[in-house]
Design a protein around this motif. Structure first.
Motif, PDB file in Angstrom:
ATOM      1  N   LEU A   1       0.823  -1.206   0.000  1.00 18.49           N
ATOM      2  CA  LEU A   1       0.000   0.000   0.000  1.00 18.49           C
ATOM      3  C   LEU A   1       0.861   1.262   0.000  1.00 18.49           C
ATOM      4  CD1 LEU A   1      -2.704  -1.157   2.582  1.00 18.49           C
ATOM      5  CD2 LEU A   1      -2.886  -1.094   0.093  1.00 18.49           C
ATOM      6  N   ASN A   2       0.213   2.389  -0.260  1.00 12.95           N
ATOM      7  CA  ASN A   2       0.874   3.690  -0.280  1.00 12.95           C
ATOM      8  C   ASN A   2       0.906   4.257   1.136  1.00 12.95           C
ATOM      9  OD1 ASN A   2       1.705   6.310  -0.601  1.00 12.95           O
ATOM     10  ND2 ASN A   2       0.240   6.844  -2.199  1.00 12.95           N
ATOM     11  N   PHE A   3       1.994   4.005   1.866  1.00 11.43           N
ATOM     12  CA  PHE A   3       2.095   4.476   3.244  1.00 11.43           C
ATOM     13  C   PHE A   3       2.448   5.955   3.323  1.00 11.43           C
ATOM     14  CE2 PHE A   3       3.052  -0.091   4.796  1.00 11.43           C
ATOM     15  CZ  PHE A   3       1.677  -0.327   4.944  1.00 11.43           C
ATOM     16  N   VAL A   4       2.926   6.536   2.222  1.00 13.37           N
ATOM     17  CA  VAL A   4       3.121   7.992   2.188  1.00 13.37           C
ATOM     18  C   VAL A   4       1.770   8.678   2.371  1.00 13.37           C
ATOM     19  CG1 VAL A   4       3.847   9.950   0.774  1.00 13.37           C
ATOM     20  CG2 VAL A   4       5.175   7.837   0.752  1.00 13.37           C
ATOM     21  N   SER A   5       0.755   8.153   1.728  1.00 11.70           N
ATOM     22  CA  SER A   5      -0.594   8.692   1.866  1.00 11.70           C
ATOM     23  C   SER A   5      -1.136   8.476   3.276  1.00 11.70           C
ATOM     24  CB  SER A   5      -1.524   8.036   0.840  1.00 11.70           C
ATOM     25  OG  SER A   5      -2.856   8.460   1.006  1.00 11.70           O
ATOM     26  N   THR A   6      -0.880   7.305   3.834  1.00 14.30           N
ATOM     27  CA  THR A   6      -1.352   6.994   5.192  1.00 14.30           C
ATOM     28  C   THR A   6      -0.792   7.979   6.206  1.00 14.30           C
ATOM     29  OG1 THR A   6      -1.427   4.646   4.608  1.00 14.30           O
ATOM     30  CG2 THR A   6      -1.483   5.191   6.952  1.00 14.30           C
ATOM     31  N   LEU A   7       0.460   8.395   6.029  1.00 15.90           N
ATOM     32  CA  LEU A   7       1.138   9.267   6.991  1.00 15.90           C
ATOM     33  C   LEU A   7       1.207  10.721   6.514  1.00 15.90           C
ATOM     34  CD1 LEU A   7       3.905   6.700   7.782  1.00 15.90           C
ATOM     35  CD2 LEU A   7       2.602   7.849   9.583  1.00 15.90           C
ATOM     36  N   ALA A   8       0.359  11.072   5.568  1.00 18.47           N
ATOM     37  CA  ALA A   8       0.454  12.385   4.915  1.00 18.47           C
ATOM     38  C   ALA A   8       0.289  13.563   5.869  1.00 18.47           C
ATOM     39  CB  ALA A   8      -0.591  12.484   3.797  1.00 18.47           C
TER      40      ALA A   8
END
Length: 372
Positions: A30-37
């Motif tokens: 998954l896109n964890f950059v988005s999760t921690l944005a």
């Protein structure tokens, strides 16, 4: 894509089985950059000076030219800059010595430096611990495993950097701060040793056992213990020892385990190391099909989101420990904010560094497709 056959042939036991089963498969993460944005990022203005210092320290401690060049290409200066966007130059010099020595050079010596003999590895750990204790001023004598005392010669070439680092800590911090740092550093070294034993035997722990080991071996807590020093603050021991602070350290570490292990899994497996959360979950699930890799991605997302939720709870509890706008409240908020910086630095640097090769695995939507 890393070569597979070479490293698989060197494995044994459960590690060989898992590596064979994972070879040729692709993990869609998954896109964890988005999760921690929502978490903050920054960069220190002294990035160029850090680059020069990193190269100087690497040249002092790494004798293998090929390894030296690879380490220089990893851009450790950017990581340090992202970790400490608000730190001043005197503290950055100390952080650079710590980062080069403990996070990369010392740990790499265990992982890839030829310490295949268990007795040599144990001697390396124990002498490093004794030397660190001595330089930090926590022991009047330096006792090596061969019985020598007061012969203050670094037990390994890479340990020469600890003088640059530890002598400043001894001057600028109190004994409680140094003891806390040392206790966490000692646990880091010991858990790296536990991982090394698993690698040699070819056995693999359960996910729950692995997380206990990795909480130490990932190396986060010694660095968190330096936060007061790096920020030029001093939180009281009543705050440093409270349950909320313990939870904050723990959840920061859990988040970093997920991020570091996911993005370094391909590199580590290429080196023949299966002590990583990805193959550990794979081994725990006991399913070798593509469904299993989907379950790995889901489990990593679950661990990450659970850790973020508990982090926020601990942060709120800490914030309420002091009146708003008081100096203590401001210092607590700085500490919490640094933990967020730390996570985001690990996230972005690991994704972007050539050391891990994740740039080639990143899709247009920010998800990853990681081949093994």
């Amino acid at each position: 894509m890393p070569k597979a056959k070479g490293h698989i042939s060197q494995l044994q036991g459960d590690a060989l089985t898992v590596a064979t089963q994972l070879h040729g498969q692709i993990l869609h993460a998954l896109n964890f950059v988005s999760t921690l944005a929502a978490w903050p990022t920054g960069a220190n203005k002294h990035i160029k000076e850090i680059e020069i210092l990193v190269d100087e320290y690497l040249e002092r401690t790494v004798v293998n030219e090929k390894k030296l060049e690879a380490l220089k290409q990893a851009d450790f200066a950017k990581l340090i800059s992202l970790w400490y966007p608000d730190a001043q130059w005197p503290e950055l010099k100390v952080a650079t010595a710590y980062t080069v020595l403990w996070i990369f050079v010392w740990d790499d010596e265990v992982d890839t430096g030829g310490l295949a003999d268990e007795s040599l590895a144990q001697e390396y750990y124990q002498n490093s611990i004794a030397y660190a204790r001595y330089i930090l001023g926590l022991d009047e004598h330096f006792h090596t495993t061969n019985g020598d005392a007061n012969v203050v010669i670094p037990p390994h070439t890479n340990m020469t950097l600890f003088v640059d680092f530890g002598s400043v800590l001894r001057e600028k911090t109190d004994i409680q701060q140094r003891q806390r740092f040392f206790d966490n550093l000692k646990d880091f070294k010991e858990q790296v040793g536990v991982e090394h034993s698993y690698r040699i035997s070819g056995s693999m722990p359960s996910l729950s056992d692995y997380m206990v080991i990795r909480m130490g071996s990932v190396g986060c807590t010694p660095q968190i213990a330096l936060t007061d020093f790096m920020l030029r603050i001093r939180l009281p021991e009543s705050v440093m020892g409270c349950d909320a602070m313990t939870a904050l350290w723990g959840q920061t570490t859990r988040i970093c385990i997920v991020l570091n292990d996911l993005y370094s899994a391909q590199k580590e497996m290429a080196q023949g190391s299966l002590l990583n959360i990805v193959p550990i979950i794979f081994h725990d699930i006991k399913d070798t099909g593509q469904k299993c890799l989907s379950m790995i991605s889901q489990e990593l997302d679950r661990i990450l989101r659970d850790a973020m939720e508990k982090f926020e709870l601990a942060a709120r509890e800490l914030e309420y420990m002091a009146p708003r706008r008081s100096q203590l409240n401001e210092d607590i908020l700085k500490f919490v904010k640094w933990c967020r910086y730390y996570v985001m630095a690990c996230l972005h640097w690991t994704l972007e560094s050539h050391r891990y090769g994740m740039i080639k695995c990143t899709n247009a939507d920010g998800t990853l497709s990681i081949p093994f």
